[in-house]
Design an enzyme around this catalytic site. Structure first.
Site, PDB file in Angstrom:
ATOM      1  CE  LYS A 202      -4.607  -1.596   1.038  1.00  0.00           C
ATOM      2  NZ  LYS A 202      -5.632  -2.093   1.894  1.00  0.00           N
ATOM      3  NE  ARG A 239      -7.882  -8.019   0.064  1.00  0.00           N
ATOM      4  CZ  ARG A 239      -7.325  -7.490  -0.900  1.00  0.00           C
ATOM      5  NH1 ARG A 239      -6.170  -6.786  -0.718  1.00  0.00           N
ATOM      6  NH2 ARG A 239      -7.623  -7.542  -2.158  1.00  0.00           N
TER       7      ARG A 239
HETATM    8  N1  HH2 Z   1      -7.407  -3.751   0.351  1.00  0.00           N
HETATM    9  C1  HH2 Z   1      -7.783  -3.757  -1.052  1.00  0.00           C
HETATM   10  C2  HH2 Z   1      -8.865  -4.441  -1.537  1.00  0.00           C
HETATM   11  N2  HH2 Z   1      -9.577  -5.339  -0.686  1.00  0.00           N
HETATM   12  N3  HH2 Z   1     -10.201  -5.974   1.504  1.00  0.00           N
HETATM   13  C3  HH2 Z   1      -9.888  -5.904   2.851  1.00  0.00           C
HETATM   14  N4  HH2 Z   1     -10.722  -6.490   3.794  1.00  0.00           N
HETATM   15  N5  HH2 Z   1      -8.773  -4.997   3.475  1.00  0.00           N
HETATM   16  C4  HH2 Z   1      -7.861  -4.394   2.577  1.00  0.00           C
HETATM   17  O1  HH2 Z   1      -7.049  -3.685   2.988  1.00  0.00           O
HETATM   18  C5  HH2 Z   1      -8.134  -4.403   1.321  1.00  0.00           C
HETATM   19  C6  HH2 Z   1      -9.383  -5.140   0.500  1.00  0.00           C
HETATM   20  C7  HH2 Z   1      -6.948  -2.995  -1.868  1.00  0.00           C
HETATM   21  O2  HH2 Z   1      -5.915  -3.746  -2.296  1.00  0.00           O
HETATM   22  P1  HH2 Z   1      -5.837  -4.485  -3.650  1.00  0.00           P
HETATM   23  O3  HH2 Z   1      -6.813  -5.918  -3.598  1.00  0.00           O
HETATM   24  O4  HH2 Z   1      -4.475  -5.159  -3.891  1.00  0.00           O
HETATM   25  O5  HH2 Z   1      -6.019  -3.583  -4.870  1.00  0.00           O
HETATM   26  P2  HH2 Z   1      -7.256  -3.268  -5.749  1.00  0.00           P
HETATM   27  O6  HH2 Z   1      -8.402  -2.698  -4.882  1.00  0.00           O
HETATM   28  O7  HH2 Z   1      -6.911  -2.039  -6.710  1.00  0.00           O
HETATM   29  O8  HH2 Z   1      -7.821  -4.287  -6.384  1.00  0.00           O
END
Ligand code: HH2
Length: 263
Positions: A202, A239
């Site tokens: 992040k 995660r």
């Molecule tokens: N962060 C992201 C997406 N979903 N869900 C939970 N519960 N907690 C988090 O911190 C969280 C989440 C963002 O990360 P990522 O999936 O890598 O990216 P994107 O939302 O751009 O797909």
């Protein structure tokens, strides 16, 4: 919890698993590396991301769930229709970044399936959440929100013992507010449910490493450092994108916590 985003635009793995075959291979690789569960999502929630239609989200994620029956999977969605279809195909958990505020039917879908549920804090919505995050005290406001959402989910029929809570790192918070939430994570842990944190790659971590824009994807070793700090404060679900180094680092941190090699 490993992460596989079946999206063109996710901030760290966008476009890498956009077709079902590579997404399926990625899920199996993360499980082999030691993930207890893999979170599969078809809508990016990165700051500024555009919303995805129901049809597009289904077309992205369903082929992955169809190919992966029997695996331990979570569906990262705020839409009841997406959750229902993934749950029928064997998903065990629904990860809803809106904490049941996005779709009034999602709580019922989770309750009917007897699934696990992750409730996450977010101020605002992904398109605008990073413009001007504002809190009197970020920790007490996040705790009050999660407490209220937990009670709501239970009232809607999701058993409390199936719910985990997430302070929502990067979702409507400044870098310092994110770090303060991890520093005082014990206040979230005190709500009595397992706490999930998503620190991996992040922008707050990129800023710690000296990127003033936070636009560079944060390194995995730095993400591990933050995860271990969260572990020390009581987080129990992480995660992450690079599963192997987190599993190894957290195994060592847990052994120190226990004071013994074996659990
Ligand atoms: N962060 C992201 C997406 N979903 N869900 C939970 N519960 N907690 C988090 O911190 C969280 C989440 C963002 O990360 P990522 O999936 O890598 O990216 P994107 O939302 O751009 O797909």
């Amino acid at each position: 919890m490993g992460v596989v985003n079946v999206t063109p635009d996710s901030f760290s793995d966008g476009g890498r698993h956009a077709d079902p075959v590579s997404a399926t291979e990625a899920v199996d690789r993360l499980l082999a590396e030691g993930a207890a569960i893999v979170d599969v999502g078809g809508e990016s929630t990165r700051p500024g991301a555009a919303a995805v239609t129901l049809e597009d989200e289904l077309a992205r994620v369903l082929p992955v769930f169809e190919r992966l029956s029997g695996r331990s999977l979570s569906i990262d969605t705020a839409k009841a229709d997406v959750a229902r279809r993934a749950l029928v195909l064997g998903a065990e958990m629904v990860n809803d970044v809106t904490a049941l505020r996005g779709d009034p039917e999602l709580a019922g879908a989770v309750a009917d399936a007897g699934a696990y549920l992750c409730l996450m804090h977010m101020q605002g919505e992904p398109r605008t959440m990073q413009i001007a995050p504002s809190y009197d005290d970020v920790v007490s406001e996040v705790v009050a929100f999660l407490d209220e959402r937990l009670a709501f989910a239970v009232a809607e029929g999701v058993p409390e013992e199936r719910i985990c809570l997430d302070p929502g790192i990067g979702f409507g918070k400044t870098p310092d507010q994110n770090l303060e939430l991890v520093r005082r994570l014990d206040a979230v842990v005190a709500l009595g449910r397992p706490v999930l944190v998503g620190l991996s790659r992040k922008s707050t971590i990129a800023r710690v490493l000296g990127d003033p824009s936070g636009r560079r994807v944060a390194s995995d070793p730095a993400s591990v450092g933050a995860a271990v700090a969260a572990f020390d404060r009581g987080a129990s679900i992480f995660r992450v994108h690079d599963v192997r180094i987190h599993v190894e680092a957290l195994a060592a941190a847990a052994a120190v916590e226990r004071g013994s090699v074996t659990a």
